[in-house]
Structure formats: C-alpha cells, structure tokens
Design a protein around this motif. Structure first.
Motif, short mmCIF file in Angstrom:
data_model
loop_
_atom_site.label_atom_id
_atom_site.label_comp_id
_atom_site.label_asym_id
_atom_site.label_seq_id
_atom_site.Cartn_x
_atom_site.Cartn_y
_atom_site.Cartn_z
N ARG A 82 26.50 -2.03 39.78
CA ARG A 82 26.37 -2.73 38.77
C ARG A 82 25.51 -2.18 37.62
O ARG A 82 24.23 -2.03 38.14
CB ARG A 82 25.97 -4.51 39.25
CG ARG A 82 27.13 -5.03 40.14
CD ARG A 82 26.63 -6.27 40.45
NE ARG A 82 27.98 -7.27 41.03
CZ ARG A 82 28.54 -8.27 40.19
NH1 ARG A 82 27.79 -8.67 39.21
NH2 ARG A 82 29.38 -8.68 40.71
N ALA A 107 26.69 -8.20 33.24
CA ALA A 107 26.69 -7.28 34.40
C ALA A 107 28.09 -6.87 34.64
O ALA A 107 29.14 -7.62 34.35
CB ALA A 107 26.26 -8.10 35.63
N THR A 146 30.75 -4.18 36.78
CA THR A 146 30.78 -3.13 38.02
C THR A 146 31.47 -1.93 37.69
O THR A 146 32.49 -1.92 36.91
CB THR A 146 31.69 -3.87 39.16
OG1 THR A 146 30.92 -5.21 39.32
CG2 THR A 146 31.73 -2.98 40.33
#
Lengths: 239, 411
Positions: B183, B190, B192
C-alpha cells in the motif's frame, strides 16, 4: 669529337617593356664543352644575365636553337625545363638564394627532393656535399646563423648535390669581401679540377681570370671569346 | 621499397607549409578564426538539434501514430494558448458520451492527470504525474504492465484505490523489491499497487517513468472534478484516421452544442502534428544555422585567400629558388594548396572540438540533450577543407605560374 654540353646557335631574346620590344640578345653562338671553366663578362645591360638565364634553362629564347647535351631545349615545356635544372644544372647566385627558414642540410636536400630521392639517401648525399665544401659541422644551422662565405658554400653544396653536368655561378663573390670571395673561387676551382664544367658570370677581370676561357658580351652579342690562362690552356679559340 | 616521387615531393610540400605556418603563428591563428566560428556553429547546433530530434521522436512515438486525441487544447498551436484556455473544460460526462457514441475507432479511452506526492513507508516521491485512465487506456496507450496487471472495469467503475507505478517511482520507492500488493499513499490516500510499468527513459531531462496510473474516476473523486478530460481514439490504421477525426468532430459539436458555422471549442490532435511542429522549429534552426555557417565560412575563406595571396607575394623569391633547383608547377601548387588546406583543416578540427564541447557542456548543464552524428563531423571537416581548397586554389595557381627569372629577381 665530344658533343658540347651547351650549344647555342643564333640565339635572340626579346623582352616586352610596355609597348616597346627590347632585344636583349641579338644572335649569340656559343659552345661549351665538358670540363671547361668559362667566365662570361660584360657590363650591366649587355645581356649577360639574359644569356645566363637561357643557359640555365630558367628562360627560353625568342629565336635560335639551344642544345643541352645534344637535346633541343628551346621548345621544352616548363616541367621539362624544371627537370633539366634539377638534374643537370647547379646554380650559385650572388645573393645565395637559400631558404631562410630551412637549415643548411634541408637547403642542400632541396634538389634531391624535387628529383624524388628517398629520405635516407637524400640525407647521405646532402651531408656528403656539405662536407665537400667544408661545412660538415654546420649542417643544422640556418642561413642567418652562417657567415656570407658559409652561406655561399651551402649554395655550392646545393648546386653539387645532384651531380649536375654544369655549375652556373652568377656573380658568386659579388656579396662577399675579397678574402671570402677568394675562398669561394678556390672551392669552384677545386670543383673544376675534379672534372665539373663551370660557367662563371662576373664583371670583375681578376675574378674572370680564374677561368680558362673568357667570353665577353657586348650589346647582346659576343664581343670576344678567348682562352686566356696560359697556365691551364695553351690553345686559343679556333673559330 | 620504392617511395613514389610524388610522395617525396608532397611530403616536402607539407613540411614547407607547416614551416611557413609556424613562422607566422599569430597570423595563422587569426586566419583560422573564421573557419573555427563557422564549424563550431555547425557542429554545436547540429549536435543539439540531433539530440532534441532523437529524444523527441522516441517520446512522441509513445503517443501512437494512429491515435486521435480529443482535447481542450490544440497541441501544435502554442500561439492561441490563452484563447483556448477560456474554452469550457471537457467534462467527464461529455468525454464518456463521446467514447460511447463513436463507432469507427477500435477503442476509446479517457484520461486526465494531476501532480502529487507518493509515499511508501519512510520514502517519498514528490511531483509525480498521476494519470487517471479508463480501462481501455491499456489498449489505446499501450499501458501493459510487465509486472502485475492493469485495473479491471469493475475496479474502475467502483473507484477502487489501485495504482500501477511507473518504473522510476517503483525503483525510487521500492528499490527493486516487489511492490505488488503493497500500500502506498498518493496525496494522502491509500492505494494498493497492482502493477509496475516498463522503463521508458527521459525526455528533456524529465523522466517518463516518474508517473503512476490510477482509474480515471478514482482520480476525479479523490483529486477533484474540475479538470478537462482528454479522449484518445484508436484508429484501426493510419488510413482511416481522418474518418475517425470527422466522426469525433461531429459528435463533439453535438455534445458541446455548437451552432453551425461557429468554431470548434475543442481540438483534435495527432502525434504527427507534434512531429510536424517540431520539424518546423528545427528546420528554422537549420536554416539559421546554414546562414550563419556559410557566412562565416565565406568570411573565413576570403580571409584564407587574402593571407595566401600575401604569403605568395612574400615568398616570391622562395618560389624562384625552388623552381631554380627543379620544382615543377605542381610542386609549388601543392605547397600552397597544402598550406591553405592545413589552415582550414586545423580551423575545422578546432571548430569541431569546440562545437562538440559546447553541445555536450550544454547537454550536461541544461535539460537539453545532445548527440554527435558522424555525418555532422564528416560534414564539418569536408566543408572546412573544401573552403581551404576553393579559396586556396587561386593563390596556389598564381604561385605555380610565376616565372622563375622574375621570381628570383623579386626583392
């Protein structure tokens, strides 16, 4: 019968000075054989310089025939004349005419360069020629580092180096003092004794007397032609 | 081994030329200046233009040759930038309508970009170009990550916070380690990591790998909606590209409600336009270069001719001496030709060294790239020596034609 080195017949030379044509030579006949020491004399304006230039293949005549070692010169091209000057004539000038920026060795090498001699042989022969005129220890000096007499010796070495048939010396002592001049005449005399033909142009009687034959030029014609030095030759001119 | 006579004589010509040039060192140096300036100009400008060209070509190649970019701005029209700035933004809705309505392109993709900071653990990458793309961007822009994958339609629709990192970002944040599944924080949010793009190099000193790809609608949601969207339409071949343009123009005018006869308030761009624009700029530079170079080479050439004529006159006696000991016309001709060739050749070499030095110093100190093509070096040297040959010929012929008697008598 020996073929003469130089055979001039009915030579004339005209110069154009503006619109006027000046005739410097008016019909000269002259023969010079091998191992002769000839002095050409005459007052300035007599045509002796013109004659000298013609004999030296620096110039071509207007009329007449000139055979150099039997070959007709008068119709040769500039390059053919250059070849003759290079191979068969050695010049010694009043003003030395050395290349100022080149050392003695290179000055002497010059005719060999224009005959395409390879470097190592060129150097050997140039050194030999310089030694023969007593300058073996001055080979890397430039003209301005040499005395007048030494410069003229370099010029003589240059004239000799290609083993020419004849050496043409135009007032070779004119720029030298009497003593040095005598030295140069001695060198020429040695060359004569060694079998070289020499033509010396001068207006000084005492210098001309070093020669075996004196040709006097007057107004573009040969005034007199005689073998004078009794020490060397007893004959007189037969024609 | 027998050395040809010509070689012996030519060697003397070269030797004599160098001796004469050394004796007048200041004069020689000043004479070469014109040539030096000319060749310096040629070489430095060619090197810079070549560098620009090469990087530019590789850069725009990434845009695709059969892609039409529908945008608020006309790329090739820098002059009208301020006028075009007043146009209304192309909204996401309009862009989506366009993408839905076009029938000719094989794929259509919307995109928008912003610039922000990406963090992973203690590491930070600032000023990263974050691009928002539709899922079709993978096809249209060739964004196929060799590591990981591109985002799916579902991820795009649901505005998932997933990211494909550019090669540069990945290497500076992860230093070669696996990033997929980790992340990162993009502008405080945030995300991924689902993939890493291949390395693309840099242009104008700016890395093309300093970017990150996220879904378009995610970008709009997180970083604001007041942006003009760009739509890329992929044509099946370059033959149909103008048809694609016509269709897109019609649809856009309808979407933007432009009355007949009024001007478009959007622009259709092609990679070729950038190439043409750039060509136009560099051609202009080339024209200026040719002017400057030929002028200074001309001046340099006249300078050489002038000095050679002086040199011939000064050395009339030397020419007489050389001729009296057997130098032929061609010997004298070569001596003086070699002299002018050496002057111009030395000028050419100095100019080339200076030109390359300037070009690469500029490349090192500024974002401008430089490249030294062999043809430019050959051209510079050929040019300078041709100038020497051309302008040295007349003095050399004059010297060679001198009469030995006159030359010897010259004071």
């Amino acid at each position: 019968m020996v073929t003469p080195i130089i055979q001039l017949k009915g030579i004339t030379k005209d110069y154009e000075m503006g619109t006027q044509v000046v005739r410097a030579l008016r019909g000269v006949d002259l023969e010079i054989k091998i191992n002769e020491y000839v002095a050409i004399m005459g007052p300035s304006g007599s045509g002796k310089s013109t004659l000298m230039n013609l004999i030296g293949c620096l110039d071509t005549p207007t009329e007449g025939t000139y055979h150099f070692e039997g070959e007709p010169v008068e119709r040769m091209s500039d390059d053919e004349l250059a070849e003759i000057r290079n191979q068969r004539i050695g010049f010694v000038f009043q003003t030395f005419n050395l290349l100022p920026r080149a050392d003695a060795l290179h000055n002497v090498e010059l005719p060999l360069i224009y005959s395409g001699t390879p470097a190592h042989e060129r150097r050997r022969r140039a050194l030999e020629a310089l030694e023969s005129v007593g300058l073996g220890d001055r080979v890397d000096h430039r003209p301005n580092e040499l005395s007048g007499g030494q410069r003229q010796r370099v010029a003589i070495a240059r004239a000799l180096v290609n083993n020419p048939s004849i050496i043409l010396a135009d007032e070779p002592t004119g720029n030298l003092d009497t003593t040095t001049g005598e030295e140069i005449l001695t060198v020429l005399e040695t060359l004569y004794a060694a079998g070289n033909a020499i033509i010396l142009v001068t207006h000084e009687q005492y210098i001309a007397e070093h020669a075996t034959r004196i040709v006097r030029i007057l107004d573009g014609l040969i005034g007199s032609d005689e073998y004078v030095d009794t020490r060397r030759s007893l004959s007189t001119v037969s024609d | 081994m027998v050395i040809p006579r010509f070689v012996v004589e030519l060697r003397e010509s070269i030797r004599a030329a160098f001796r004469a040039l050394r004796a007048n060192l200041l004069r020689t140096t000043l004479t070469t200046l014109g040539i030096v300036v000319g060749v310096t100009a040629v070489i430095s400008i060619i090197s810079l233009i070549q560098g620009l060209d090469r990087t530019f070509q590789s850069q725009v190649a990434g845009l695709g040759t059969n892609v039409v970019h529908v945008d608020k701005y006309q790329w090739s029209d820098i002059m009208d930038y301020f006028k075009q700035r007043n146009r209304k933004n192309i909204t996401l809705k309009q862009a989506q309508q366009l993408a839905d309505l076009v029938t000719l392109p094989t794929a259509a993709s919307n995109s928008v970009s912003t610039r922000t900071t990406i963090k992973w653990q203690e590491r930070t990458a600032r000023g990263v170009d974050v691009e928002g793309h539709s899922p079709q961007g993978r096809i249209v822009h060739g964004l196929d990550p060799p590591v990981g994958r591109f985002f799916t339609d579902i991820e795009a629709r649901e505005r998932r916070q997933v990211v494909i990192l550019g090669f540069g970002i990945w290497s500076s944040l992860f230093e070669g380690r696996n990033a997929v599944g980790h992340r990162v924080r993009i502008g405080g949010h945030a995300f991924t990591v689902i993939g890493v793009l291949p390395e693309r190099g840099s242009i104008f000193g700016r890395s093309q790998d300093n970017k990150a790809i996220i879904p378009l609608e995610t970008l709009m949601k997180r970083f604001g909606t007041r942006r003009s969207i760009r739509t890329a339409l992929l044509a099946s071949s370059t033959d149909v590209i103008s048809l694609v343009e016509d269709e897109a123009r019609g649809i856009m005018r309808r979407i933007r409600k432009i009355t007949p006869g009024a001007e478009d308030d959007f622009a259709l761009n092609r990679q070729q336009m950038l190439v043409d624009l750039f060509r136009g700029l560099t051609m202009g530079l080339f024209a200026v270069l040719v002017g400057v170079a030929s002028l200074s080479l001309l001046v340099g050439g006249v300078g050489i001719m002038n000095i050679m004529l002086v040199s011939v006159t000064e050395r009339t006696r030397e020419i007489g001496i050389r001729k009296s000991v057997g130098a032929k016309r061609r010997d004298i001709l070569w001596q003086f030709l070699v002299e002018s060739l050496v002057v111009s050749g030395v000028g050419g070499v100095i100019g080339m060294a200076l030109g390359l030095g300037i070009a690469f110093a500029m490349a090192a100190a500024t974002p401008l790239p430089a490249a030294a093509p062999v043809w430019a070096i050959v051209l510079g040297l050929t040019f300078s020596t041709s100038v020497g040959l051309f302008f040295g010929l007349y003095p050399a012929v004059k010297a060679a034609g001198l009469d030995p008697v006159d030359a010897l008598r010259y004071e």
